[in-house]
Design a protein around this motif. Structure first.
Motif, PDB file in Angstrom:
ATOM      1  N   UNK A   1      34.720 -23.082  32.079  1.00 38.28           N
ATOM      2  CA  UNK A   1      35.176 -22.766  33.434  1.00 38.28           C
ATOM      3  C   UNK A   1      34.614 -23.804  34.383  1.00 38.28           C
ATOM      4  N   UNK A   2      35.482 -24.382  35.205  1.00 42.03           N
ATOM      5  CA  UNK A   2      35.067 -25.441  36.112  1.00 42.03           C
ATOM      6  C   UNK A   2      35.596 -26.787  35.635  1.00 42.03           C
ATOM      7  N   UNK A   3      35.344 -27.805  36.436  1.00 40.47           N
ATOM      8  CA  UNK A   3      35.801 -29.154  36.106  1.00 40.47           C
ATOM      9  C   UNK A   3      35.149 -29.635  34.809  1.00 40.47           C
ATOM     10  N   UNK A   4      35.913 -30.268  33.956  1.00 36.81           N
ATOM     11  CA  UNK A   4      35.417 -30.722  32.668  1.00 36.81           C
ATOM     12  C   UNK A   4      35.446 -32.246  32.613  1.00 36.81           C
ATOM     13  N   UNK A   5      34.480 -32.834  31.952  1.00 38.35           N
ATOM     14  CA  UNK A   5      34.443 -34.281  31.809  1.00 38.35           C
ATOM     15  C   UNK A   5      35.268 -34.725  30.613  1.00 38.35           C
TER      16      UNK A   5
ATOM     17  N   UNK B   1      46.390 -25.967  44.459  1.00 34.19           N
ATOM     18  CA  UNK B   1      45.523 -25.758  45.621  1.00 34.19           C
ATOM     19  C   UNK B   1      44.040 -25.910  45.271  1.00 34.19           C
ATOM     20  N   UNK B   2      43.737 -26.058  43.989  1.00 32.96           N
ATOM     21  CA  UNK B   2      42.356 -26.056  43.494  1.00 32.96           C
ATOM     22  C   UNK B   2      41.819 -27.491  43.413  1.00 32.96           C
ATOM     23  N   UNK B   3      40.840 -27.888  44.262  1.00 34.51           N
ATOM     24  CA  UNK B   3      40.340 -29.266  44.259  1.00 34.51           C
ATOM     25  C   UNK B   3      39.826 -29.766  42.905  1.00 34.51           C
ATOM     26  N   UNK B   4      38.972 -29.004  42.181  1.00 34.03           N
ATOM     27  CA  UNK B   4      38.536 -29.530  40.879  1.00 34.03           C
ATOM     28  C   UNK B   4      39.679 -29.639  39.869  1.00 34.03           C
TER      29      UNK B   4
ATOM     30  N   UNK C   1      37.757 -17.784  37.794  1.00 33.52           N
ATOM     31  CA  UNK C   1      38.043 -18.897  38.686  1.00 33.52           C
ATOM     32  C   UNK C   1      38.746 -20.030  37.963  1.00 33.52           C
ATOM     33  N   UNK C   2      39.245 -20.993  38.740  1.00 35.24           N
ATOM     34  CA  UNK C   2      39.936 -22.161  38.211  1.00 35.24           C
ATOM     35  C   UNK C   2      39.180 -23.420  38.611  1.00 35.24           C
TER      36      UNK C   2
ATOM     37  N   UNK D   1      40.459 -33.269  37.902  1.00 36.03           N
ATOM     38  CA  UNK D   1      40.431 -33.469  36.459  1.00 36.03           C
ATOM     39  C   UNK D   1      41.805 -33.725  35.857  1.00 36.03           C
ATOM     40  N   UNK D   2      42.879 -33.414  36.578  1.00 34.19           N
ATOM     41  CA  UNK D   2      44.217 -33.493  36.011  1.00 34.19           C
ATOM     42  C   UNK D   2      44.619 -34.900  35.553  1.00 34.19           C
TER      43      UNK D   2
END
Length: 265
Positions: free
Chosen positions: A245-249, A162-165, A227-228, A169-170
């Motif tokens: 934490x958060x989207x990673x590059x 359910x988590x957009x970021x 958070x995710x 990144x997946x």
């Protein structure tokens, strides 16, 4: 990690913004009687310093960014070399001070206060609630027991469909995992069941390799993660090396993976 309402910042980023804020506010207060020129020069130095920190990180990871040039603009994913940014900002201010007689003392005071504020915010930022790779057992998607490989660096990505970021990144992270042999990569779903996860993977054409279940969100609670997504990097001794934490590059992921591989157990 610092949680500000729905926003979650890493301790490093939060401390940096505190330092920048204190620097600019101090310059504005100490130089206001002399007009806005010094204030503008300080702001310019900070902005160009941030740009330089980002460009330095891009150059240090150039092969990764060449494969996806637009990712240079994804600044919310992190990726800055602070030392380069500070050096550029300091050089610009030093050059400007030759044209601003009498402003050296206020600038120096502002820099010292900014450094003290940065260090204080860094020291007061809460550490992760845990620092060691969990010893408890998890389960793979099919329900079979799954465990970490002893003596091998581990990257654990906490995510949910359910988590957009997490979804953004997946694909990149599973692609890295498919070619990685020196680091065990685990995608530990938080709070969802097998059917939901498989539906997401099928829809997005993603592999199920390394997908584990954590229905009670035990790891998120154990490390106090607000958070995710969250990506945890453990060295071969099982010690937490970094928490993002958060989207990673891709560049930040590969850089951190290299660090835990280089770190002796």
């Amino acid at each position: 990690m610092i949680a500000l309402g729905p926003f979650v910042l890493s301790a490093e980023r939060f401390s940096a913004w505190i330092g920048i804020f204190v620097f600019l506010m101090t310059v504005a207060l100490l130089t206001r009687r002399h007009g806005p020129l010094a204030d503008r020069r300080a702001t310019r130095a900070v902005v160009l310093g941030v740009v330089a920190a980002r460009l330095a990180f891009v150059l240090a990871n150039l092969p990764v960014f060449l494969s996806d040039p637009l990712s240079v603009l994804y600044i919310w994913q992190g990726g800055y070399l602070s030392l380069a940014g500070v050096a550029v900002a300091a050089l610009l201010l030093a050059l400007d001070l030759r044209r601003l007689p009498g402003q050296a003392a206020p600038m120096l005071v502002a820099a010292l206060l900014a450094g003290a504020a940065w260090n204080t915010a860094r020291l007061l930022s809460p550490d992760p609630a845990a620092s060691q790779l969990p010893a408890g057992a998890f389960a793979a998607l099919d329900g079979s027991p799954a465990g970490f490989v002893p003596g091998q660096p581990v990257v654990v990505n906490l995510w949910a469909s359910w988590c957009p970021p997490c979804r953004r990144e997946m694909p990149m992270m599973t692609e890295v995992a498919a070619s990685e042999t020196g680091v065990q990569m685990v995608f530990l779903n938080q709070g969802e069941g097998e059917a939901v996860i498989r539906r997401f993977l099928t829809r997005d054409g993603l592999p199920d390799r390394g997908m584990w279940l954590d229905p009670g969100q035990a790891m998120q609670a154990e490390f106090g993660i607000p958070g995710l997504p969250a990506t945890l990097f453990f060295d071969a001794a099982g010690q937490l090396h970094h928490l993002h934490v958060g989207e990673i590059s891709r560049a930040a992921l590969l850089s951190r993976m290299g660090q835990i591989q280089d770190k002796a157990p």
